[in-house]
Design a protein around this motif. Structure first.
Motif, PDB file in Angstrom:
ATOM      1  N   ALA A  82       0.823  -1.207   0.000  1.00 46.01           N
ATOM      2  CA  ALA A  82       0.000   0.000   0.000  1.00 46.01           C
ATOM      3  C   ALA A  82       0.861   1.264   0.000  1.00 46.01           C
ATOM      4  O   ALA A  82       1.820   1.378   0.769  1.00 46.01           O
ATOM      5  N   TRP A  93      -1.536   0.025  -5.334  1.00 51.42           N
ATOM      6  CA  TRP A  93      -2.514   0.051  -4.249  1.00 51.42           C
ATOM      7  C   TRP A  93      -2.349   1.365  -3.496  1.00 51.42           C
ATOM      8  O   TRP A  93      -1.286   1.658  -2.952  1.00 51.42           O
ATOM      9  N   ASP A 119      -3.908   3.776  -0.436  1.00 50.51           N
ATOM     10  CA  ASP A 119      -4.696   3.638   0.787  1.00 50.51           C
ATOM     11  C   ASP A 119      -4.743   4.963   1.548  1.00 50.51           C
ATOM     12  O   ASP A 119      -3.709   5.580   1.804  1.00 50.51           O
ATOM     13  N   LYS A 178      -5.967  -0.914  -6.867  1.00 53.41           N
ATOM     14  CA  LYS A 178      -6.718  -1.134  -5.636  1.00 53.41           C
ATOM     15  C   LYS A 178      -6.672   0.150  -4.823  1.00 53.41           C
ATOM     16  O   LYS A 178      -5.594   0.710  -4.592  1.00 53.41           O
ATOM     17  N   THR A 191      -8.196   1.764  -1.230  1.00 55.40           N
ATOM     18  CA  THR A 191      -8.891   1.486   0.024  1.00 55.40           C
ATOM     19  C   THR A 191      -8.904   2.736   0.899  1.00 55.40           C
ATOM     20  O   THR A 191      -8.033   3.598   0.807  1.00 55.40           O
ATOM     21  N   ASN A 192      -9.933   2.821   1.743  1.00 54.49           N
ATOM     22  CA  ASN A 192     -10.059   3.913   2.707  1.00 54.49           C
ATOM     23  C   ASN A 192      -9.997   5.294   2.050  1.00 54.49           C
ATOM     24  O   ASN A 192      -9.393   6.231   2.601  1.00 54.49           O
ATOM     25  N   ASP A 198     -10.474  -2.355  -7.725  1.00 58.43           N
ATOM     26  CA  ASP A 198     -11.289  -2.544  -6.525  1.00 58.43           C
ATOM     27  C   ASP A 198     -11.141  -1.271  -5.695  1.00 58.43           C
ATOM     28  O   ASP A 198     -10.052  -0.955  -5.223  1.00 58.43           O
ATOM     29  N   SER A 208     -12.756   1.277  -2.640  1.00 56.82           N
ATOM     30  CA  SER A 208     -13.679   1.374  -1.506  1.00 56.82           C
ATOM     31  C   SER A 208     -13.401   2.623  -0.684  1.00 56.82           C
ATOM     32  O   SER A 208     -12.273   3.102  -0.584  1.00 56.82           O
ATOM     33  N   GLY A 239     -13.514   4.942   2.890  1.00 57.91           N
ATOM     34  CA  GLY A 239     -13.154   4.709   4.283  1.00 57.91           C
ATOM     35  C   GLY A 239     -14.385   4.621   5.165  1.00 57.91           C
ATOM     36  O   GLY A 239     -15.527   4.780   4.725  1.00 57.91           O
TER      37      GLY A 239
END
Length: 345
Positions: free
Chosen positions: A82, A106, A108, A131, A133-134, A154, A156, A158
């Protein structure tokens, strides 16, 4: 376990009980037809599968499945470390300048992971194998853009809900103040989830999995949008082509303002409607197959405003409670329902 075919000995072992419907071999099984499918007869008992079982080989691996089992999927982001960032407003991980290729990577914890140019159209950008995330606000956000491909992703949000002007979006094309038009956009093979604002008195509850403004020539295939506060797919584009999309547990699973054609759309458990048409003109949408599943009576189709829109749904596969409205609103709309598009009263 050893099975002998003529002079060739094949050693097999089961990685799980027979009910797991998975067999792993230490060498490839004889594939006479060379199609990856092997019908088991003589060695069925030794393998612990019913006689006549057809085993399907998973790619080039030594894993075989049968029955309802699916081949195990490898994590496409395995091995990525990440790149952690800051949720400070205005921050981003990478600027998607024209011609840039982004991924595999990735990101994050960024306010906005990938951001298009604010001063000129982003042209010829490829985002592949990403990817995110958060995300504090957006996963991927472009202003004006052309010839852009986003695939294998992918994305998403947080855990914290957004407030104020920070309207969250998983993938967005077109932002007010810096360009809302463009074209020839391809988005495929991925998931966007959890983009939402907190409830505030007098403030619209926003948050879209995917939002596209007044673009033309948009293709979206094999994408899932789930658990977003407003729309799974919020599309104002024209000449839009969709297929193999899944929207679940969003406020409005599919929200269309423009026009286009869709193959199969699957809608599960929306909070407001399976397909929501925000009519702004005499636009047309054609859907080859609509799959709708829910435990509530959210309308299958809701049409806002009184423009003479044309909606054609050629086939339905419905698993909804009795009494679910097929159509809400649409006083001047022309709606054509096909096979299976009926709910028992």
């Amino acid at each position: 376990m050893i099975y002998r075919l003529g002079s060739v000995a094949i050693i097999l072992w089961l990685v799980a009980p027979a009910f797991a419907q998975t067999v792993t071999a230490e060498a490839p099984l004889p594939d006479v037809k060379r199609d990856g499918r092997i019908k088991v007869v003589a060695m069925a008992a030794r393998l612990g599968v019913p006689k006549g079982t057809v085993l399907t080989r998973c790619g080039e691996t030594l894993v075989y499945v049968y029955g309802s089992a699916a081949c195990p999927q490898a994590d496409p982001f395995a091995g990525l470390a990440a790149k952690r960032g800051t949720a400070k407003r205005g921050s981003y991980a990478v600027k998607a300048a024209s011609g840039k290729a982004i991924g595999p990577v990735w990101y994050d914890g960024w306010y906005r992971a990938i951001e298009g140019s604010n001063t000129a159209p982003s042209v010829g950008v490829t985002v592949r194998g990403v990817k995110i995330t958060n995300a504090a606000r957006d996963g991927i956000s472009f202003c004006a853009a052309r010839e852009v491909t986003v695939e294998d992703f992918d994305i998403s949000h947080g855990d914290a809900f957004n407030v104020g002007a920070d309207l969250p979006t998983g993938i967005g094309f077109g932002r007010s103040g810096c360009g809302v038009s463009g074209g020839n956009i391809t988005i495929r093979n991925g998931r966007v989830s959890g983009f939402r604002m907190g409830k505030q008195a007098g403030v619209y509850l926003n948050g879209d999995g995917m939002a596209i403004e007044r673009y033309t020539g948009v293709l979206i295939t094999n994408v899932t949008a789930e658990d977003n506060a407003d729309a799974g797919f919020d599309l104002k584009s024209t000449g839009t082509r969709l297929d193999a999309l899944v929207a679940r547990r969003n406020g409005r699973n599919f929200r269309f303002w423009g026009s286009g054609d869709a193959g199969t759309l699957t809608s599960e458990e929306p909070r407001s409607a399976h397909v929501w048409i925000n009519a702004k003109s005499a636009q047309t949408w054609t859907i080859a197959k609509l799959v709708a599943r829910s435990t509530t009576t959210a309308p299958i189709l809701r049409i806002e405003n009184s423009f003479p829109v044309t909606i054609i749904i050629k086939q339905c596969e419905l698993a909804v409670p009795a009494g679910t409205p097929m159509l809400w609103g649409g006083r001047k709309a022309k709606v054509t329902w096909g096979v299976g598009c009926e709910v028992r009263r």
